[in-house]
Design an enzyme around this catalytic site. Structure first.
Site, PDB file in Angstrom:
ATOM      1  N   ASN A 129       0.892  -1.087  -0.055  1.00 10.04           N
ATOM      2  CA  ASN A 129      -0.017   0.097  -0.078  1.00 10.04           C
ATOM      3  C   ASN A 129       0.801   1.224   0.130  1.00 10.04           C
ATOM      4  O   ASN A 129       1.965   1.194   0.604  1.00 10.04           O
ATOM      5  CB  ASN A 129      -0.986   0.031   1.326  1.00 10.04           C
ATOM      6  CG  ASN A 129      -0.568   0.709   2.332  1.00 10.04           C
ATOM      7  OD1 ASN A 129      -0.394   2.051   2.513  1.00 10.04           O
ATOM      8  ND2 ASN A 129       0.211  -0.333   3.480  1.00 10.04           N
ATOM      9  N   PHE A 133      -1.832   8.001   4.371  1.00 12.85           N
ATOM     10  CA  PHE A 133      -2.771   8.814   5.367  1.00 12.85           C
ATOM     11  C   PHE A 133      -3.860   9.640   4.805  1.00 12.85           C
ATOM     12  O   PHE A 133      -4.059  10.807   5.128  1.00 12.85           O
ATOM     13  CB  PHE A 133      -1.887   9.830   6.155  1.00 12.85           C
ATOM     14  CG  PHE A 133      -0.718   9.114   7.243  1.00 12.85           C
ATOM     15  CD1 PHE A 133      -0.543   7.623   7.217  1.00 12.85           C
ATOM     16  CD2 PHE A 133       0.404   9.963   7.514  1.00 12.85           C
ATOM     17  CE1 PHE A 133       0.491   7.383   8.119  1.00 12.85           C
ATOM     18  CE2 PHE A 133       1.371   9.510   8.074  1.00 12.85           C
ATOM     19  CZ  PHE A 133       1.434   8.122   8.542  1.00 12.85           C
ATOM     20  N   SER A 197       5.430   5.041   8.929  1.00 12.25           N
ATOM     21  CA  SER A 197       5.027   4.734   7.505  1.00 12.25           C
ATOM     22  C   SER A 197       5.711   5.109   6.261  1.00 12.25           C
ATOM     23  O   SER A 197       6.223   6.354   6.489  1.00 12.25           O
ATOM     24  CB  SER A 197       3.486   5.292   7.368  1.00 12.25           C
ATOM     25  OG  SER A 197       2.623   4.731   8.309  1.00 12.25           O
ATOM     26  N   ASN A 199       4.845   6.096   3.225  1.00 11.83           N
ATOM     27  CA  ASN A 199       4.244   6.704   2.323  1.00 11.83           C
ATOM     28  C   ASN A 199       3.906   8.057   2.428  1.00 11.83           C
ATOM     29  O   ASN A 199       3.318   8.889   1.549  1.00 11.83           O
ATOM     30  CB  ASN A 199       2.921   6.086   2.121  1.00 11.83           C
ATOM     31  CG  ASN A 199       3.227   4.482   1.846  1.00 11.83           C
ATOM     32  OD1 ASN A 199       3.794   4.119   0.894  1.00 11.83           O
ATOM     33  ND2 ASN A 199       2.197   3.831   2.596  1.00 11.83           N
ATOM     34  N   THR A 200       4.698   8.873   3.549  1.00 10.30           N
ATOM     35  CA  THR A 200       4.669  10.105   3.825  1.00 10.30           C
ATOM     36  C   THR A 200       6.122  10.514   3.591  1.00 10.30           C
ATOM     37  O   THR A 200       6.959  10.192   4.398  1.00 10.30           O
ATOM     38  CB  THR A 200       4.007  10.391   5.201  1.00 10.30           C
ATOM     39  OG1 THR A 200       2.598  10.005   5.123  1.00 10.30           O
ATOM     40  CG2 THR A 200       4.042  12.124   5.712  1.00 10.30           C
ATOM     41  N   LYS A 235       5.503   3.917  17.285  1.00 10.89           N
ATOM     42  CA  LYS A 235       5.520   2.833  16.256  1.00 10.89           C
ATOM     43  C   LYS A 235       6.649   3.068  15.248  1.00 10.89           C
ATOM     44  O   LYS A 235       6.811   3.825  14.594  1.00 10.89           O
ATOM     45  CB  LYS A 235       4.339   2.890  15.385  1.00 10.89           C
ATOM     46  CG  LYS A 235       4.004   1.609  14.366  1.00 10.89           C
ATOM     47  CD  LYS A 235       2.455   1.320  13.883  1.00 10.89           C
ATOM     48  CE  LYS A 235       2.441   0.491  12.949  1.00 10.89           C
ATOM     49  NZ  LYS A 235       1.210   0.258  12.674  1.00 10.89           N
ATOM     50  N   ASN A 264       5.587  -1.363  11.700  1.00 12.75           N
ATOM     51  CA  ASN A 264       4.924  -0.786  10.534  1.00 12.75           C
ATOM     52  C   ASN A 264       5.149  -1.684   9.369  1.00 12.75           C
ATOM     53  O   ASN A 264       5.813  -2.851   9.401  1.00 12.75           O
ATOM     54  CB  ASN A 264       5.317   0.697  10.342  1.00 12.75           C
ATOM     55  CG  ASN A 264       4.051   1.464   9.593  1.00 12.75           C
ATOM     56  OD1 ASN A 264       3.412   0.689   8.589  1.00 12.75           O
ATOM     57  ND2 ASN A 264       3.614   2.554  10.417  1.00 12.75           N
TER      58      ASN A 264
HETATM   59  C1  FMN Z   1      -3.934  -0.832   3.806  1.00  9.79           C
HETATM   60  C2  FMN Z   1      -2.665  -0.454   4.914  1.00  9.79           C
HETATM   61  C3  FMN Z   1      -2.806   0.710   5.585  1.00  9.79           C
HETATM   62  C4  FMN Z   1      -2.067   1.056   6.615  1.00  9.79           C
HETATM   63  N1  FMN Z   1      -2.266   1.922   7.308  1.00  9.79           N
HETATM   64  C5  FMN Z   1      -1.381   2.331   8.271  1.00  9.79           C
HETATM   65  C6  FMN Z   1      -1.602   3.875   9.112  1.00  9.79           C
HETATM   66  O1  FMN Z   1      -2.407   4.619   8.640  1.00  9.79           O
HETATM   67  N2  FMN Z   1      -0.884   3.917  10.229  1.00  9.79           N
HETATM   68  C7  FMN Z   1      -0.036   2.701  10.651  1.00  9.79           C
HETATM   69  O2  FMN Z   1       0.458   3.039  11.676  1.00  9.79           O
HETATM   70  N3  FMN Z   1      -0.019   1.523  10.191  1.00  9.79           N
HETATM   71  C8  FMN Z   1      -0.664   1.269   9.007  1.00  9.79           C
HETATM   72  N4  FMN Z   1      -0.752   0.231   8.292  1.00  9.79           N
HETATM   73  C9  FMN Z   1       0.461  -0.716   9.017  1.00  9.79           C
HETATM   74  C10 FMN Z   1      -0.211  -1.847   9.761  1.00  9.79           C
HETATM   75  O3  FMN Z   1      -0.683  -1.110  10.817  1.00  9.79           O
HETATM   76  C11 FMN Z   1       0.700  -3.113  10.362  1.00  9.79           C
HETATM   77  O4  FMN Z   1       1.688  -2.295  11.084  1.00  9.79           O
HETATM   78  C12 FMN Z   1       1.303  -3.542   9.293  1.00  9.79           C
HETATM   79  O5  FMN Z   1       0.461  -3.767   8.157  1.00  9.79           O
HETATM   80  C13 FMN Z   1       1.978  -4.764   9.488  1.00  9.79           C
HETATM   81  O6  FMN Z   1       1.015  -5.770   9.948  1.00  9.79           O
HETATM   82  P1  FMN Z   1       0.371  -6.870   9.142  1.00  9.79           P
HETATM   83  O7  FMN Z   1       1.570  -7.668   8.535  1.00  9.79           O
HETATM   84  O8  FMN Z   1      -0.657  -7.897  10.280  1.00  9.79           O
HETATM   85  O9  FMN Z   1      -0.329  -6.364   8.111  1.00  9.79           O
HETATM   86  C14 FMN Z   1      -1.190  -0.165   7.301  1.00  9.79           C
HETATM   87  C15 FMN Z   1      -1.119  -1.440   6.754  1.00  9.79           C
HETATM   88  C16 FMN Z   1      -2.037  -1.440   5.482  1.00  9.79           C
HETATM   89  C17 FMN Z   1      -1.927  -2.950   4.783  1.00  9.79           C
END
Ligand code: FMN
Length: 355
Positions: A129, A133, A197, A199-200, A235, A264
């Site tokens: 992704n 934000f 993250s 993406n910012t 985080k 993350n």
């Molecule tokens: C589509 C998507 C959007 C995410 N948006 C955020 C976010 O806004 N803020 C954040 O701290 N982590 C975000 N994450 C990261 C997740 O909270 C998590 O830390 C990461 O995906 C690893 O966990 P997982 O393997 O269970 O997905 C996002 C992940 C995905 C897949």
């Protein structure tokens, strides 16, 4: 014993149907599917009950945890990014999550990056992704959470994850986070400070020592001035090397933070089998598991009980959840595993954690 029968009966229908439903949903663009799911969950939220049956596994006393003054009915939470705008809190807690983290939210509303920005990588049990934000802004989301609270609709700890606005320069980051903090601290059970993250632009630079100290100085100072300071968690990105990860953890301890969320998404593409969509993005799911668990273990060994650790990254099956706990996770979060595993995913994990 009864608890297993009740659990198995309720699982049966959805479990049988989920593979078909998932095949159908996976034909649709990933973000559209997410919007559809959120629509359904937010509709359900208007009527979802907050009462859980006495034999509900997600409420079993052996799963209860207490950390930083909060009682978690079970240790499995929903990670940030799934319900960015807190649109479906009552329904999500109904699925069995022991806590929820909404956001990331920013000081002002943001559109996020242009679409397409969310992709499935099924061969890798992963997602990619670059949402950037997209969110309705801290003030709007805080009002929504406040309304749930007034209506008595929140019965699990609710964390609010805050991040830097795209428009805020790195030197102004602290001011920008403070705005989101001020808007949300009253309604949050804990605040997660997201500096990881991918993406910012520039966000992850906040993990550098000087920037991080400056940011945490500002937020901790504002927090201490509150009548009721909130537990603060940080985080981290799985792409930090060990030295940098330990340095971030040390700064967190020195600032009296309650814990860390590890981790993350990753910018690494190592070992991926899928044909990747063009452009940048963070990878979540199975490919992030090993590094994120290794980082968790490293920090636990060094800091023991000085920090509460939330293990997140690549929990796709119950064994992965156990692996994180064995590595030192006090609490867990999932995102990608829930997308692949469906509505009964929390129950599957909890059944394994139940003793
Ligand atoms: C589509 C998507 C959007 C995410 N948006 C955020 C976010 O806004 N803020 C954040 O701290 N982590 C975000 N994450 C990261 C997740 O909270 C998590 O830390 C990461 O995906 C690893 O966990 P997982 O393997 O269970 O997905 C996002 C992940 C995905 C897949």
């Amino acid at each position: 014993m009864g608890i297993f029968f009740a659990f198995n009966a309720s699982c049966f229908t959805l479990d049988r149907m989920w593979p078909f439903l998932r095949n159908l949903l996976f034909q649709i663009d990933a973000e559209t599917t997410h919007r559809l799911a959120m629509k359904a969950l937010s509709l359900w939220s208007t009527v979802a009950s907050t009462q859980f049956a006495t034999n509900d596994l997600s409420r079993h006393p052996s799963l209860t945890r207490t950390f930083f003054g909060l009682t978690f009915p079970n240790p499995l939470g929903l990670a940030a990014g799934f319900d960015k705008d807190a649109e479906a809190v009552p329904a999500l807690q109904r699925l069995g999550f022991g806590f929820l983290e909404v956001g990331t939210m920013t000081a002002k509303p943001q559109e996020g990056n242009p679409r397409p920005r969310l992709f499935r990588l099924p061969e890798d049990q992963a997602l990619m992704n670059r949402m950037g934000f997209n969110n309705a802004g801290a003030v709007v989301v805080a009002k929504r959470v406040e309304r749930y609270r007034r209506q008595g609709k929140i019965v699990v700890p609710l964390g609010v994850n805050i991040g830097k606005s795209k428009s805020a320069a790195l030197e102004k980051a602290a001011q920008d986070y403070l705005e989101s903090f001020a808007a949300t601290a009253d309604v949050a059970d804990y605040i997660a400070i997201n500096i990881s993250s991918p993406n910012t632009p520039g966000l992850r630079d906040l993990q550098q020592e000087d920037h991080l100290i400056q940011l945490l100085d500002a937020i901790c100072d504002a927090n201490q001035k509150r009548r009721m300071p909130r537990p603060l968690l940080l985080k981290l990105a799985p792409d930090l090397d060990d030295v940098s990860a330990l340095s971030c953890a040390k700064i967190a301890v020195d600032h009296g933070l309650s814990g860390l969320i590890i981790s993350n998404t990753t910018i690494s593409r190592d070992g991926l089998r899928s044909a990747l969509p063009p452009g940048s993005g963070g990878i979540s799911g199975k490919p992030v598991r090993a590094r994120s668990t290794a980082m968790l273990r490293l920090i636990k060994e060094e800091f023991r009980d000085k920090l509460v650790l939330i293990g997140v990254g690549g929990i796709m099956h119950a064994d992965d959840a156990l692996e994180k706990i064995n590595a030192g996770a006090d609490l867990l979060q999932v995102y990608t595993g829930f997308v692949y595993g469906g509505p009964k995913f929390p129950s599957h994990i909890l059944r394994r954690l139940y003793k």
